[in-house]
Design an enzyme around this catalytic site. Sequence first.
Site, short mmCIF file in Angstrom:
data_model
loop_
_atom_site.label_atom_id
_atom_site.label_comp_id
_atom_site.label_asym_id
_atom_site.label_seq_id
_atom_site.Cartn_x
_atom_site.Cartn_y
_atom_site.Cartn_z
N TYR A 37 38.96 -33.44 -89.23
CA TYR A 37 40.06 -34.39 -89.02
C TYR A 37 41.30 -33.96 -89.80
O TYR A 37 41.63 -34.53 -90.83
CB TYR A 37 39.60 -35.78 -89.47
CG TYR A 37 40.52 -36.94 -89.15
CD1 TYR A 37 40.99 -37.16 -87.86
CD2 TYR A 37 40.88 -37.85 -90.14
CE1 TYR A 37 41.81 -38.24 -87.57
CE2 TYR A 37 41.70 -38.93 -89.86
CZ TYR A 37 42.16 -39.12 -88.59
OH TYR A 37 42.98 -40.20 -88.29
N ARG B 227 48.51 -35.16 -86.76
CA ARG B 227 47.36 -36.04 -86.57
C ARG B 227 47.77 -37.50 -86.36
O ARG B 227 48.72 -37.98 -86.94
CB ARG B 227 46.44 -35.95 -87.81
CG ARG B 227 45.12 -36.65 -87.69
CD ARG B 227 44.33 -36.51 -88.99
NE ARG B 227 44.82 -37.39 -90.05
CZ ARG B 227 44.45 -37.29 -91.32
NH1 ARG B 227 43.64 -36.32 -91.70
NH2 ARG B 227 44.92 -38.15 -92.21
N ASP B 228 47.01 -38.18 -85.51
CA ASP B 228 47.18 -39.62 -85.27
C ASP B 228 48.61 -39.92 -84.83
O ASP B 228 49.29 -40.77 -85.40
CB ASP B 228 46.81 -40.41 -86.53
CG ASP B 228 46.19 -41.76 -86.19
OD1 ASP B 228 46.01 -42.05 -85.00
OD2 ASP B 228 45.89 -42.52 -87.13
N SER C 21 47.35 -43.43 -90.60
CA SER C 21 46.47 -42.33 -90.98
C SER C 21 47.05 -40.97 -90.58
O SER C 21 46.31 -40.03 -90.28
CB SER C 21 45.08 -42.52 -90.37
OG SER C 21 45.17 -42.80 -88.99
N ASP D 272 40.69 -39.54 -82.11
CA ASP D 272 41.92 -40.07 -81.50
C ASP D 272 42.82 -39.02 -80.86
O ASP D 272 43.70 -39.37 -80.06
CB ASP D 272 42.77 -40.87 -82.51
CG ASP D 272 42.11 -42.14 -82.97
OD1 ASP D 272 41.06 -42.50 -82.41
OD2 ASP D 272 42.62 -42.77 -83.91
N ASP E 295 41.49 -49.18 -92.97
CA ASP E 295 42.14 -48.56 -91.81
C ASP E 295 43.62 -48.29 -92.06
O ASP E 295 44.22 -47.47 -91.36
CB ASP E 295 42.01 -49.47 -90.58
CG ASP E 295 40.58 -49.60 -90.10
OD1 ASP E 295 39.84 -48.61 -90.13
OD2 ASP E 295 40.20 -50.73 -89.71
#
Length: 339
Positions: free
Chosen positions: A57, A62-63, A69, A110, A294
């Site tokens: 990850y 990312r995201d 995140s 994701d 989260d």
Amino acid sequence: MSDSSLIAKAEKMKTYSNAIWLDTIKNMQSWLESNLKGALAEHNSTGKDILTVFVVYDLPGRDCHALASNGELLANSGDMERYKSEYIDVIEGHLKEYNSQPVVLIVEPDSLANLVTNLESTPACRDSEKYYLDGHAYLIQKLGVLPHVAMYLDIGHAFWLGWDDNREKAGKVYAKVISSGAPGKVRGFTDNVSNYTPWEDPTLSRGPETEWNPCPDEKRYLEAMHKDFKAAGIESVYFVCDTSRNGKKVDRKHPGEWCNQTGVGVGARPQASPVSGMDYLDAFYWIKPLGESDGTSDESAVRFDGYCGHETAMKPAPEAGQWFQKHFEQGIKNANPPL
């Protein structure tokens, strides 16, 4: 905790395994080899094969559709090279060295689901698309050829890709990604990672309440995805469902709510082949560690995401990945089946 019953439940949580998140280059360096070495030592002392599950990850950008995140690497060619040389290549080296014990890799939660639904609406996802595709091709080529490693690509959850048009588009996207990683192989797919959607919810059907989603729980979602991915020409279609936080229907007022939901409860325990008649369901597993936030509810924080300020998001909440004791305690209290 001072409640003896909660302490007892927390002790039971220790008896089950959880995925290990390699969410930065530093954390990968700290956690990957040490856990592989520990698995080998346990094997040598017990004679049993020891499975270790890691979450890969750290993609650049990312995201891309959220803020809570976002990762350390940005969507640019320089950070793409860092992802390859400082992250994936190092993972490859350790996996080649410790090759006697089975390893599962949960790949980039994701990311590909964002390419299915959010390219048009989210500029950050358009900026990240090239690096998501390049990163997946590279890691599949490198890690998918290792015989002791099983890789699962992430497919979001029922209320992300469950609609007919999204599933059809997903079949094309994932088939293309898997073929780009040849000769590397992918075992299958993970769903509901870090989410709360129940495995079964007989109270929901295709109608206004679910925005006409024909897959309003994870079981129906995987049944449909299995058919659609096979139809898209994907050869190996097996699933691992994250049940770490979906034991109880949470308080969210819309199934798209994803941040620190109140009413959370631990779900089904990690188990291989858990459902009779679904031979393509490899396992229920706890991928997201219950108790890890989260995202922060601090509106002044750089990584504040509006979803973490919604009514059904528990507050005050720390930054993503940091320990959230109140959420953990509610999760073990509401565990279904009970701890």
